[in-house]
Scaffold this active site. Structure first.
Site, short mmCIF file in Angstrom:
data_model
loop_
_atom_site.label_atom_id
_atom_site.label_comp_id
_atom_site.label_asym_id
_atom_site.label_seq_id
_atom_site.Cartn_x
_atom_site.Cartn_y
_atom_site.Cartn_z
N ARG A 151 1.06 -1.55 0.12
CA ARG A 151 0.11 -0.48 0.05
C ARG A 151 0.80 0.82 -0.42
O ARG A 151 0.65 1.98 -0.92
CB ARG A 151 -0.68 -0.17 1.20
CG ARG A 151 -2.08 -1.03 1.55
CD ARG A 151 -3.01 -1.03 2.11
NE ARG A 151 -4.41 -1.93 2.01
CZ ARG A 151 -4.69 -2.71 2.58
NH1 ARG A 151 -4.68 -2.65 4.16
NH2 ARG A 151 -5.38 -2.80 1.78
N HIS A 175 0.73 -3.16 13.11
CA HIS A 175 -0.49 -3.06 12.08
C HIS A 175 -1.28 -2.12 12.39
O HIS A 175 -2.06 -3.43 12.52
CB HIS A 175 -0.31 -4.80 11.41
CG HIS A 175 -1.74 -4.78 10.11
ND1 HIS A 175 -1.12 -4.46 9.26
CD2 HIS A 175 -2.61 -5.63 10.35
CE1 HIS A 175 -1.91 -4.71 7.91
NE2 HIS A 175 -3.30 -5.44 8.64
#
Ligand SMILES: NC(=O)c1ccc[n+]([C@@H]2O[C@H](COP(=O)([O-])OP(=O)(O)OC[C@H]3O[C@@H](n4cnc5c(N)ncnc54)[C@H](O)[C@@H]3O)[C@@H](O)[C@H]2O)c1
Length: 308
Positions: A151, A175
């Site tokens: 990403r 995360h």
């Protein structure tokens, strides 16, 4: 090479599909608790074999772990995903019980398996598997950083107006929306630091968009994303299955590395046939070190909610 994927939902099925398309595994077993669901997904995927040109055999099972016996690698995607407005941490109540159960069942039938944890909150679920199973730490891998880095590269390419194949970058840390540490000072376009091309403001935009990458998609889709997560897991599975010695940021149990202890969090590792074969300690800037410590505090706070 036999791979089990527990949870035949959006991420599990996408992961099985990418593993099959890359055609390096003999067998993929999908397992789910929903009656007939994994069997249905497996049959649908097998009917793409002649179209996509793979020979991997995909089978499905409803809660029958004997079908997963002697798996080399097991991926845990079972559990609930977040809805718009939720954080990953809010999933802990339901997912901790599921992940603990599933890891125990997997190891009963595949004591030598390497486990890849995907269910959220992923760093805490990886820590839970570490505490609950007693497996050596090289055999427990949390997947988050590989996705977050993909990403990051997507946003870097957008900001640079460059093809994605021209950019490189890595995200370490937890995360989570606040815990990710995109290493913008190390990111490059064709080996040249991106700071040569981007303003400070634009780099900050890349960092912030990367951190909320999952939340942005959850808002658009009404549930969490699956294509990039599935592709990221398949990359880790392939690196292990094919003994590639590739570097990915993965959540792993730390014992002093990066000045952190008793925590699973994303750092660069080398993946090969033994799972995590090396934890790579890179030189971080003072700002990155501070962000990493802050991120670890967040993960530890979530770990504190576990009953281990
Ligand atoms: N680590 C990452 O980067 C990442 C990325 C995306 C999603 N996720 C997480 O992955 C998980 C799965 O997401 P999804 O979108 O595939 O959800 P989903 O709802 O589509 O699929 C989850 C599946 O798990 C099954 N399941 C539930 N309990 C089970 C059990 N005890 N045994 C076997 N199967 C069980 C459900 O029946 C369902 O089919 C979520 O926790 C999500 O937050 C993580």
């Amino acid at each position: 090479m036999k791979v089990t994927v527990v949870g035949a939902g959006a991420v599990g099925a996408s992961c099985a599909e990418y593993i099959a398309i890359k055609d390096f595994a003999a067998e993929v077993v999908l397992l789910d608790i929903k009656e007939g669901y994994a069997e249905g997904k497996a049959m649908d995927l097998m009917q793409t074999a002649s179209l996509n040109g793979f020979d991997t055999k995909i089978t499905g099972s409803t809660s029958d772990y004997s079908k997963t016996a002697n798996s080399d690698i097991a991926v845990i995607t079972s559990g609930i995903p977040r809805k718009p407005g939720m954080t990953r941490e809010e999933l802990i109540g339901i997912n901790a019980g599921i992940v603990k159960d599933v890891s125990g069942n997997l190891l009963k039938h595949s004591p030598n398996a390497i486990i890849i944890v995907v269910s959220n909150p992923m760093d805490t679920m990886t820590y839970l598997v570490h505490k609950a199973t007693g497996l050596p730490k090289n055999k427990i891998i949390g997947m988050g950083g590989a996705l977050d880095s993909a990403r990051f590269k997507y946003r870097l390419a957008e900001a640079l107006g460059a093809p994605i194949s021209d950019v490189d970058g890595m995200v370490i840390g937890g995360h989570s929306d606040t815990g990710m540490v995109p290493l913008i000072a190390h990111a490059t376009r064709n080996s040249i630091k991106v700071s040569e091309f981007l303003s400070e403001e634009k780099m900050q935009w890349v960092v912030e968009e990367t951190k909320v990458g999952g939340a942005t998609l959850t808002k658009l889709l009404g549930t969490s994303a699956w294509y990039a997560p599935g592709a990221a897991v398949s990359g880790l599975v392939q690196a292990i299955a094919c003994d590639q010695k590739k570097m990915f940021p993965c959540s792993t149990f730390l014992e002093g590395e990066y000045d952190l202890n008793d925590i699973c969090i994303g750092v660069p590792v080398i993946l090969g046939k033994n799972g995590i074969e090396e934890i790579v300690e890179i030189e971080l800037t003072d700002a990155e070190k501070a962000k990493m410590q802050e991120s670890a505090e967040g993960v530890k706070k979530t770990n504190g909610l576990l009953d281990v």
